[in-house]
Design an enzyme around this catalytic site. Structure first.
Site, PDB file in Angstrom:
ATOM      1  N   ASP A  11       0.787  -1.244   0.000  1.00 27.95           N
ATOM      2  CA  ASP A  11       0.000   0.000   0.000  1.00 27.95           C
ATOM      3  C   ASP A  11       0.819   1.296   0.000  1.00 27.95           C
ATOM      4  OD1 ASP A  11      -1.876  -1.997   0.326  1.00 27.95           O
ATOM      5  OD2 ASP A  11      -2.842  -1.152   2.095  1.00 27.95           O
ATOM      6  N   ASP A  50      -4.644  -0.818  -1.616  1.00 32.27           N
ATOM      7  CA  ASP A  50      -5.957  -0.598  -1.027  1.00 32.27           C
ATOM      8  C   ASP A  50      -6.808  -0.013  -2.158  1.00 32.27           C
ATOM      9  OD1 ASP A  50      -7.055  -1.029   1.543  1.00 32.27           O
ATOM     10  OD2 ASP A  50      -7.031   1.122   2.002  1.00 32.27           O
ATOM     11  N   HIS A  52     -10.657   0.879  -2.749  1.00 31.87           N
ATOM     12  CA  HIS A  52     -12.031   0.925  -2.250  1.00 31.87           C
ATOM     13  C   HIS A  52     -13.019   1.533  -3.249  1.00 31.87           C
ATOM     14  CE1 HIS A  52     -10.604  -0.231   1.664  1.00 31.87           C
ATOM     15  NE2 HIS A  52      -9.952   0.895   1.898  1.00 31.87           N
ATOM     16  N   HIS A  85     -10.500   7.207   1.442  1.00 31.96           N
ATOM     17  CA  HIS A  85      -9.118   7.055   0.965  1.00 31.96           C
ATOM     18  C   HIS A  85      -9.041   5.939  -0.074  1.00 31.96           C
ATOM     19  CE1 HIS A  85      -9.509   3.956   4.073  1.00 31.96           C
ATOM     20  NE2 HIS A  85      -8.596   3.282   3.380  1.00 31.96           N
ATOM     21  N   LYS A 110      -7.230  -4.962  -2.827  1.00 29.69           N
ATOM     22  CA  LYS A 110      -8.001  -5.417  -1.660  1.00 29.69           C
ATOM     23  C   LYS A 110      -8.917  -4.293  -1.191  1.00 29.69           C
ATOM     24  CE  LYS A 110      -4.185  -4.111   1.343  1.00 29.69           C
ATOM     25  NZ  LYS A 110      -4.875  -3.095   2.132  1.00 29.69           N
ATOM     26  N   CYS A 155      -2.057  -2.444   7.690  1.00 31.33           N
ATOM     27  CA  CYS A 155      -1.942  -3.396   6.574  1.00 31.33           C
ATOM     28  C   CYS A 155      -0.630  -4.168   6.571  1.00 31.33           C
ATOM     29  CB  CYS A 155      -2.189  -2.671   5.265  1.00 31.33           C
ATOM     30  SG  CYS A 155      -3.908  -2.082   5.183  1.00 31.33           S
TER      31      CYS A 155
END
Ligand code: VGL
Ligand code: ZN
Length: 202
Positions: A11, A50, A52, A85, A110, A155
Site C-alpha cells: 500500500d 488498497d 475501495h 481514501h 483489496k 496493513c
C-alpha cells in the site's frame, strides 16, 4: 524452491503519504529505502493496493454522526472509521510517483467489498475471501516473504501475520515501514506483536 524470496510492497499509495487523505507521518521516507531494496536479489516483487469503492463501509462519511477514528461494527466485525481514501482509479489510490512500480510482477487489490475491510494482502479482515496472493507466491515456489510499506500498525501488520501463519519465513524491514499511530505507540505495539508471532525484524 523454498529459498525463493519475494518482496511484498504494501500500500505505498498517495493517500497514505504526506498530503494524502490518510497520511502516515513520515511515510515518504520509506520510498527511497524500498527502491533500493528492490535492487537486491529478490526473485519476485509484488505489491498490494488498497482499492475501495467510493461508498466503502470503512469510510466515516458513510456513517452519519460518526467520526474518523471511532470504532463501529461493520457486518459483524469491529471496524475503525477512516477518512475516504484509496478510492479506485483516483490519484489517491495511485502508487507514489517516485516508487519504482514498474518492478512489480503483479499488484493485488483489496478492500473492494464495501461491507468488509481488508488490511492484509492475503485475506479480508473476516477471512471470508482471499486475494490470490498466497496461491500466486506458492506457484512461484516462494518460501520467504520480505514485507515493507504502509501502514505498520494496519496493513503491514496484518499481511506479515498472515504470511507467518501461511508458513512463509517472514522478514519485516523496519526501516521501510511507518505507522499511522492513532495512539502514539501503535507502531511499536504492532512491531512487538509481529516479532512475538515469529516475524523476523531486519
Ligand atoms: C490501511 C487503514 C485503512 C493500510 C488501509 O494500508 O494500512 N490502513 N486502510
Ligand atoms: Zn483502506
Amino acid at each position: 524452491m523454498p529459498g525463493t524470496k519475494a518482496l511484498i510492497v504494501v500500500d505505498v499509495q498517495n493517500d497514505f503519504l504526506p498530503g494524502g487523505a490518510l497520511a502516515v507521518p513520515n511515510g515518504d521516507v520509506i520510498i527511497p529505502v524500498i527502491n533500493k531494496l528492490m535492487e537486491r536479489d529478490f526473485d519476485l516483487i509484488v505489491a498490494t493496493a488498497d482499492w475501495h469503492p467510493p461508498d466503502h463501509g470503512s469510510f466515516a462519511s458513510q456513517h452519519p454522526g460518526r467520526n474518523v477514528g471511532e470504532v463501529i461494527e461493520l457486518d459483524g466485525l469491529e471496524q475503525v472509521l477512516w477518512p475516504d481514501h484509496c478510492v479506485q482509479n483516483t490519484s489517491g489510490a495511485a502508487f507514489h510517483a517516485e516508487l519504482n512500480a514498474q518492478r512489480f510482477a503483479r499488484v493485488f487489490h483489496k478492500g473492494m467489498d464495501r461491507k468488509i475491510d481488508s488490511y492484509s494482502g492475503f485475506f479480508d479482515n473476516g477471512r471470508r475471501k482471499d486475494t490470490g496472493l498466497d496461491q500466486y507466491l506458492r506457484a512461484q515456489g516462494v518460501g520467504e516473504t520480505h514485507i515493507v510499506g504502509l501502514a505498520a500498525d494496519y496493513c503491514v501488520k496484518a499481511t506479515a501475520l498472515h504470511a507467518v501463519e501461511l508458513g512463509y519465513r517472514t522478514i519485516l524491514h523496519t526501516e521501510a515501514t511507518r505507522a499511522v499511530n492513532l495512539k502514539p505507540d501503535d507502531g511499536q505495539v504492532a512491531i512487538d506483536h509481529m516479532r512475538r508471532a515469529g516475524v523476523v525484524l531486519a
